[in-house]
Design a protein around this motif. Structure first.
Motif, PDB file in Angstrom:
ATOM      1  N   ASP A   6      -2.562   0.155 -11.046  1.00 35.32           N
ATOM      2  CA  ASP A   6      -2.803   0.724  -9.682  1.00 35.32           C
ATOM      3  C   ASP A   6      -3.952   0.442  -9.042  1.00 35.32           C
ATOM      4  O   ASP A   6      -3.648   0.117  -7.695  1.00 35.32           O
ATOM      5  N   ALA A  63       0.736  -1.218   0.084  1.00 31.07           N
ATOM      6  CA  ALA A  63      -0.057   0.045   0.049  1.00 31.07           C
ATOM      7  C   ALA A  63       0.763   1.365   0.040  1.00 31.07           C
ATOM      8  O   ALA A  63       0.490   2.205  -0.845  1.00 31.07           O
ATOM      9  N   THR A  87       0.987   4.118  -2.921  1.00 32.61           N
ATOM     10  CA  THR A  87       0.887   5.572  -2.579  1.00 32.61           C
ATOM     11  C   THR A  87       1.816   6.475  -3.055  1.00 32.61           C
ATOM     12  O   THR A  87       1.549   7.529  -3.597  1.00 32.61           O
ATOM     13  N   ARG A 138      -3.693  -1.893  -5.271  1.00 33.68           N
ATOM     14  CA  ARG A 138      -4.260  -1.256  -4.348  1.00 33.68           C
ATOM     15  C   ARG A 138      -5.227  -2.415  -3.551  1.00 33.68           C
ATOM     16  O   ARG A 138      -5.459  -2.660  -2.197  1.00 33.68           O
TER      17      ARG A 138
END
Length: 499
Positions: A341, A263, A267, A345
């Motif tokens: 992406d 994560a 990010t 996630r």
């Protein structure tokens, strides 16, 4: 029993030294045999010195448990102290003092005889004074001879009660000595007080602050480290390291940690470089292997389609695939990148919260750890670490030794100047010493008593006599002189009062 040559030589030596026995006659025990105690294996082990004029060796002298020439199991374990050449030299000095004390006894005896004869012959009143002094001197000399002799053997070979104190009471003396040491020296408070007075922390700091001393300690620590690494068996350490790593990995669930890490990576966008690399490599591979892609597409076509149609389809698929990969490579905001992406996630969330995903990751981890290749890598880690440490410990200029030396110098400088740190070190040392003496005082004192108990009685008596015998012979000489003076005083007072 036939006498051994050392015993005969001892008797000849005693006869030449004074001609009389024990503490009153100047004789002594057999000389030390080559290489150790005079009592280390023959009859000389149990025979003592003569106990009086004209007497022979006393066979009743206490012996070690098991009989003449034998040692007890405890003695074999702890060992008896050796009777050295220096001890024999001291015994020769004792024999000379015995000769002096015995000669003084004989002198006052001769004086007494002559004074008594002169008195009976009417030589005058002075002879009474001389005879009284000589008589009391003989009494004092004989009394002190008996007292001194009784410490080490039976006077004249007669087993009088409370004689031969050291041979008979050796074990009790050892026990008493151990108790005395334990009560007066192995007290936690005594040890703490003594250590506090030494101020070890400050002294250690001053010593360590010297570069030469720091170098010495570093070298010693390196030697000890190398020795410890050589003693350790690689197979044992590897098994322990492998088991520890495997057990730790099995006990810890990795999925949540992986999810949190993934994560953060998504990010921060750190994964974009990996996607860029994959796109570049995929584009290059498609360019170089165009025929392989088209052959794969044509090979999967139905058999009833014409071949030229298959080529057209294959060519079209290849161009679309190349275009797609090229656009992903050149367009940072490509929709496929956004899809990646979102997938990462979602996967990071599943790793942290989805039970099924976490279980799958744990099964994968277990399967991976169980593979022989992984176990070999874990086991070989110790060999690499060991080789690295050994090399660093042997190299005077290695970072390991340089850092260790710098740390020692820094510690020494702080200890030498920082009173608070000195207090902490002193407190640690005092606590450690106090714990040792409080916990193991019984074992320490038993070492003293057990060691004394293991000594051979005859050897113990001889060695003690060799070290304190000269002073004891002065007691005999003083007894002769003091006795003569006391006798003279008593006779004079009696004569005056009688007059």
């Amino acid at each position: 029993m036939e006498r051994t040559d050392p015993e005969k030589a001892a008797e000849a030596d005693d006869g030449g030294a004074g001609g009389a026995g024990a503490d009153g006659a100047g004789s002594s025990g057999p000389p030390a045999l080559p290489g150790g105690s005079a009592a280390s294996g023959g009859p000389a082990a149990v025979t003592g010195a003569s106990d009086g004029p004209g007497t022979s060796d006393d066979p009743r002298t206490p012996t070690a448990p098991g009989g003449p020439g034998k040692r007890s199991t405890l003695s074999a374990t702890l060992g008896s102290f050796s009777y050295t050449a220096a001890d024999e030299e001291k015994r020769r000095g004792v024999r000379r003092m015995k000769t002096t004390a015995t000669g003084l006894l004989l002198l006052v005896a001769v004086i007494y005889v002559l004074a008594t004869w002169a008195k009976n012959a009417g030589a005058g009143g002075w002879t009474g004074y001389v005879a009284a002094a000589a008589e009391a001197g003989m009494v004092g000399a004989l009394a002190d001879w008996f007292a001194v002799t009784a410490l080490f053997k039976h006077p004249l070979g007669v087993p009088i009660p409370h004689t031969a104190i050291i041979p008979n009471k050796k074990d009790q003396l050892g026990t008493s000595l151990g108790s005395f040491v334990g009560e007066n020296f192995l007290s936690a408070e005594v040890v703490r007080t003594r250590l506090r007075a030494l101020a070890i922390g400050g002294r250690l700091g001053t010593w360590l602050a010297e570069p030469a001393h720091a170098d010495r300690v570093t070298a010693e620590l390196s030697t000890a480290l190398r020795g410890a690494l050589r003693v350790l068996r690689d197979s044992d350490v590897q098994a322990i390291v492998g088991e520890a790593i495997t057990r730790r990995a099995d006990a810890a669930e990795v999925a949540p940690g992986l999810g949190k890490t993934l994560a953060r990576i998504v990010t921060d966008g750190s994964h974009h470089r990996a996607v860029d690399l994959i796109c570049v490599r995929a584009h290059d591979w498609l360019v170089e292997h165009a025929d392989s892609v088209m052959d794969a597409v044509q090979g999967g076509a139905p058999g009833w389609t014409p071949r030229f149609v298959d080529r057209k389809v294959g060519d079209r698929v290849y161009k679309e695939l190349l275009r797609f990969v090229t656009e992903m490579r050149d367009m940072p905001d490509h929709p496929a990148r956004g899809a990646i992406d979102r997938f990462l996630r979602d996967f990071a969330v599943d790793l942290q919260s989805d039970t099924e995903t976490r279980a799958r990751v744990e099964r994968l981890k277990s399967d991976l750890l169980a593979r022989p290749e992984v176990q070999d890598i874990i086991a070989s880690a110790w060999a690499s670490v060991r080789a690295m440490i050994m090399s660093a410990a042997e190299d005077d200029r290695s970072q390991l030794r340089l850092r260790a030396r710098a740390s020692l110098l820094s510690l020494g400088a702080r200890l030498a100047t920082d009173g608070r740190l000195q207090g902490k070190v002193d407190g640690w040392i005092e606590d450690a010493a106090g714990y040792v003496v409080s916990t193991y005082r019984g074992e320490i004192t038993s070492l003293i008593s057990d060691t004394v108990r293991s000594w051979d009685a005859a050897d113990t008596s001889k060695k003690i006599e060799a070290h304190i015998g000269r002073d004891l012979q002065f007691i005999r000489i003083n007894g002769t002189v003091v006795g003569a003076l006391a006798g003279l005083l008593i006779y004079t007072v009696s004569h005056v009062l009688g007059a």
